[in-house]
Every structure is written in C-alpha cells, then in structure tokens.
Design a protein around this motif. Sequence first.
Motif, mmCIF file in Angstrom:
data_model
loop_
_atom_site.group_PDB
_atom_site.id
_atom_site.type_symbol
_atom_site.label_atom_id
_atom_site.label_comp_id
_atom_site.label_asym_id
_atom_site.label_seq_id
_atom_site.Cartn_x
_atom_site.Cartn_y
_atom_site.Cartn_z
ATOM 1 N N PHE A 98 0.824 -1.201 0.000
ATOM 2 C CA PHE A 98 0.000 0.000 0.000
ATOM 3 C C PHE A 98 0.862 1.258 0.000
ATOM 4 O O PHE A 98 0.645 2.176 -0.793
ATOM 5 C CB PHE A 98 -0.946 0.010 1.212
ATOM 6 N N MET A 99 1.845 1.312 0.901
ATOM 7 C CA MET A 99 2.676 2.516 0.991
ATOM 8 C C MET A 99 3.597 2.655 -0.221
ATOM 9 O O MET A 99 3.887 3.785 -0.640
ATOM 10 C CB MET A 99 3.488 2.522 2.287
ATOM 11 N N ALA A 100 4.051 1.559 -0.790
ATOM 12 C CA ALA A 100 4.878 1.643 -1.999
ATOM 13 C C ALA A 100 4.057 2.196 -3.164
ATOM 14 O O ALA A 100 4.520 3.078 -3.899
ATOM 15 C CB ALA A 100 5.456 0.278 -2.344
ATOM 16 N N VAL A 101 2.843 1.703 -3.327
ATOM 17 C CA VAL A 101 1.967 2.206 -4.392
ATOM 18 C C VAL A 101 1.610 3.665 -4.134
ATOM 19 O O VAL A 101 1.644 4.500 -5.049
ATOM 20 C CB VAL A 101 0.696 1.331 -4.522
ATOM 21 N N MET A 102 1.311 3.983 -2.883
ATOM 22 C CA MET A 102 0.974 5.368 -2.565
ATOM 23 C C MET A 102 2.176 6.288 -2.790
ATOM 24 O O MET A 102 2.009 7.423 -3.265
ATOM 25 C CB MET A 102 0.499 5.475 -1.121
ATOM 26 N N PHE A 109 1.837 12.480 -8.558
ATOM 27 C CA PHE A 109 1.097 13.660 -8.138
ATOM 28 C C PHE A 109 2.013 14.887 -8.104
ATOM 29 O O PHE A 109 1.618 15.983 -8.514
ATOM 30 C CB PHE A 109 0.480 13.396 -6.764
ATOM 31 N N VAL A 110 3.245 14.700 -7.615
ATOM 32 C CA VAL A 110 4.226 15.789 -7.610
ATOM 33 C C VAL A 110 4.491 16.251 -9.046
ATOM 34 O O VAL A 110 4.514 17.456 -9.334
ATOM 35 C CB VAL A 110 5.539 15.351 -6.930
ATOM 36 N N GLU A 111 4.692 15.284 -9.947
ATOM 37 C CA GLU A 111 4.926 15.623 -11.358
ATOM 38 C C GLU A 111 3.738 16.388 -11.939
ATOM 39 O O GLU A 111 3.911 17.363 -12.678
ATOM 40 C CB GLU A 111 5.185 14.356 -12.176
ATOM 41 N N PHE A 112 2.534 15.954 -11.609
ATOM 42 C CA PHE A 112 1.321 16.599 -12.100
ATOM 43 C C PHE A 112 1.228 18.049 -11.630
ATOM 44 O O PHE A 112 0.844 18.943 -12.391
ATOM 45 C CB PHE A 112 0.090 15.812 -11.623
ATOM 46 N N GLY A 113 1.575 18.301 -10.361
ATOM 47 C CA GLY A 113 1.411 19.635 -9.803
ATOM 48 C C GLY A 113 2.609 20.545 -9.957
ATOM 49 O O GLY A 113 2.540 21.715 -9.570
ATOM 50 N N GLY A 126 3.938 21.190 -6.658
ATOM 51 C CA GLY A 126 4.706 19.967 -6.486
ATOM 52 C C GLY A 126 5.511 19.949 -5.197
ATOM 53 O O GLY A 126 5.762 18.885 -4.636
ATOM 54 N N ILE A 127 5.892 21.126 -4.720
ATOM 55 C CA ILE A 127 6.698 21.184 -3.489
ATOM 56 C C ILE A 127 5.906 20.671 -2.282
ATOM 57 O O ILE A 127 6.377 19.770 -1.591
ATOM 58 C CB ILE A 127 7.265 22.606 -3.274
ATOM 59 N N ALA A 131 5.301 15.890 0.243
ATOM 60 C CA ALA A 131 5.010 15.261 1.533
ATOM 61 C C ALA A 131 4.574 13.811 1.359
ATOM 62 O O ALA A 131 4.895 12.957 2.194
ATOM 63 C CB ALA A 131 3.922 16.045 2.268
ATOM 64 N N ILE A 132 3.874 13.514 0.273
ATOM 65 C CA ILE A 132 3.369 12.155 0.062
ATOM 66 C C ILE A 132 4.509 11.166 -0.186
ATOM 67 O O ILE A 132 4.649 10.195 0.573
ATOM 68 C CB ILE A 132 2.322 12.114 -1.073
ATOM 69 N N PRO A 133 5.342 11.349 -1.205
ATOM 70 C CA PRO A 133 6.412 10.363 -1.396
ATOM 71 C C PRO A 133 7.444 10.364 -0.263
ATOM 72 O O PRO A 133 7.965 9.294 0.088
ATOM 73 C CB PRO A 133 7.049 10.757 -2.732
ATOM 74 N N ILE A 134 7.717 11.520 0.325
ATOM 75 C CA ILE A 134 8.662 11.552 1.455
ATOM 76 C C ILE A 134 8.104 10.767 2.632
ATOM 77 O O ILE A 134 8.789 9.930 3.229
ATOM 78 C CB ILE A 134 8.982 13.006 1.858
ATOM 79 N N GLY A 135 6.853 11.015 2.980
ATOM 80 C CA GLY A 135 6.220 10.301 4.090
ATOM 81 C C GLY A 135 6.114 8.809 3.838
ATOM 82 O O GLY A 135 6.364 8.000 4.735
#
Length: 165
Positions: A98-102, A109-113, A126-127, A131-135
């Motif tokens: 779950f966390m790997a997919v997220m 999402f970062v790339e999109f924004g 994107g900045i 938080a999502i991939p870092i977390g």
Amino acid sequence: MRALECWIVALNRALVAIVLAIVFAIVFINVVGRYGFNTSFAWAEEVARHLMILGAFAGAGLALREGRLVAIDALPIMLPRRYELALRWAIVAVMFVFMAVMGWLGIRFVEFGWNKETMSTGISRGIPYLAIPIGCALFLVQLAFFAKRFVAQDFEIQAGGASVE
C-alpha cells in the motif's frame, strides 16, 4: 544496523518535531497579528496546512513503531501462534505494498502539480505534494526496520514512545 535504525528514527522524530514547531509558530504569529494588530498573513494558513500534511505523513512510520496506529487485534490473538504470525506477516506485506503504491502515486502527483502554482505563496504545487512520497518512503524505511518485531509483537510501549531496542 541497530545504530543506523536509531539514527533514522531520531532524524524522523526531529523532522516531525521541527515541522510541527514551525506550524505552531506560524499559526501563533498569525493569530496574534489578526487579533492583536488587526492584520494577518495571507500565506500563513496555506503554509501551515502543507506543513501539517508533511508532519502527518512523516510521523506515520513513527506511529506504527510506537503502536499508535489504529489496529484491531481481536482476530490475531484468537488464532494459534503459527497462524497469528502468518497473519501479521500478511499485514506487513499489505502495508508495504500500500505505501509503496501510494509513494509511487505521490511521485506522479508531484509531477502533475509541478507546473502549477499555489494560491497564496505562488510556489510550485509539487513542493507541498512532496510530503506524500517523502512520508511514504519514511514509512517504508520504518516498516523495514520494524517488521520482524511487529510480527513477533516484541516491542515495548513507554510513556515517551516506543523503545528502539
């Protein structure tokens, strides 16, 4: 390996503490400015919100290792030890996937924004989305260090948090 784990846990705790201290300072200064001097900063709410999201994502792995995530343990404790261990390993596998997919979706999402700006600060969206991939990465690291103890339920809850030992 234990020293590396202790270092990463300490770094993760420091990150969460610093982020939450900054949020507190921003909100406090904005409230004092608004009610004491009849002025407020337009960027304060946006920055505080983004930092709170980073704090929540960065703290999820720590919450796991300290036994602070919501869990229903009625089924595992009713099972024979062999099946309880198998179920716990399955839970670890599900959390990992779950966390790997997220995390992967978070990168997307970062790339999109990245080419869009936030409303108040005008920085790239994107900045804060980082938080999502870092977390998720921090959670996966914590899970990798902690999985064996989680399965064996070999961890100790203390008043100030879980022991790394």
